[in-house]
Design a protein around this motif. Structure first.
Motif, mmCIF file in Angstrom:
data_model
loop_
_atom_site.group_PDB
_atom_site.id
_atom_site.type_symbol
_atom_site.label_atom_id
_atom_site.label_comp_id
_atom_site.label_asym_id
_atom_site.label_seq_id
_atom_site.Cartn_x
_atom_site.Cartn_y
_atom_site.Cartn_z
ATOM 1 N N UNK A 165 -25.258 52.625 9.935
ATOM 2 C CA UNK A 165 -25.850 52.891 8.629
ATOM 3 C C UNK A 165 -27.289 52.384 8.536
ATOM 4 N N UNK A 166 -27.691 51.561 9.511
ATOM 5 C CA UNK A 166 -29.029 50.966 9.499
ATOM 6 C C UNK A 166 -29.408 50.587 10.919
ATOM 7 N N UNK A 167 -30.681 50.351 11.132
ATOM 8 C CA UNK A 167 -31.149 49.895 12.436
ATOM 9 C C UNK A 167 -30.844 48.411 12.575
ATOM 10 N N UNK A 168 -30.505 47.978 13.755
ATOM 11 C CA UNK A 168 -30.214 46.568 13.963
ATOM 12 C C UNK A 168 -29.792 46.299 15.388
ATOM 13 N N UNK A 169 -29.207 45.132 15.595
ATOM 14 C CA UNK A 169 -28.736 44.705 16.903
ATOM 15 C C UNK A 169 -27.228 44.528 16.830
ATOM 16 N N UNK A 170 -26.525 44.970 17.867
ATOM 17 C CA UNK A 170 -25.073 44.810 17.908
ATOM 18 C C UNK A 170 -24.769 43.335 18.153
ATOM 19 N N UNK A 171 -24.176 42.681 17.146
ATOM 20 C CA UNK A 171 -23.845 41.252 17.242
ATOM 21 C C UNK A 171 -22.525 41.048 17.974
ATOM 22 N N UNK A 172 -21.576 41.958 17.750
ATOM 23 C CA UNK A 172 -20.295 41.865 18.456
ATOM 24 C C UNK A 172 -19.586 43.211 18.407
#
Length: 126
Positions: free
Chosen positions: A63-70
């Motif tokens: 749903x948004x740009x980001x980094x996969x945390x887990x």
């Protein structure tokens, strides 16, 4: 365009000018501070044609740009609607990505630490 607006019980006639062209948001990549040179934004991945993953009811998109945390599921695992599949981190906030329906994990297209863009297919269910 003329509009009528009521504020605290007082009606006002307002003229509103509507622009024909809708502004779009671009990508800004700051680079290093103080260098004086602009750094071009990284290219967005091209939409996949034909053989790529189909975006539909069973494809779960970011749903948004980001980094996969887990990543909290494995390939072939059965999941229930509402179950957390993975967690994205953006601007020091975490967003749980949940299953929209019951299903089996058919594909996991990301790994922990991957940077993803909004709309990118993360997981596919069957």
């Amino acid at each position: 365009m003329k509009l009528k607006v009521t504020i605290n019980g007082v009606a006002y006639d307002v003229d509103v000018e509507v622009e024909e062209e809708t502004p779009t948001l671009g990508v800004f990549h700051a680079g290093s501070f103080g260098s004086g040179a602009a750094t071009p934004a990284p290219a967005m991945p091209a939409p996949q044609q034909g053989g790529g993953p189909k975006v539909g009811n069973k494809a779960i998109q970011a749903p948004l740009a980001g980094t996969v945390a887990s990543v909290q599921v494995e390939l072939g695992q059965m999941c229930k609607a509402g179950e957390t599949l993975l967690v994205l981190e953006a601007m020091k906030m975490e967003t749980a990505i949940t299953a929209p329906s019951d299903g089996e994990i058919a594909a996991i297209n990301v790994s922990k630490g991957d940077v993803v863009s909004g709309g990118q297919v993360l997981v596919e269910l069957i």
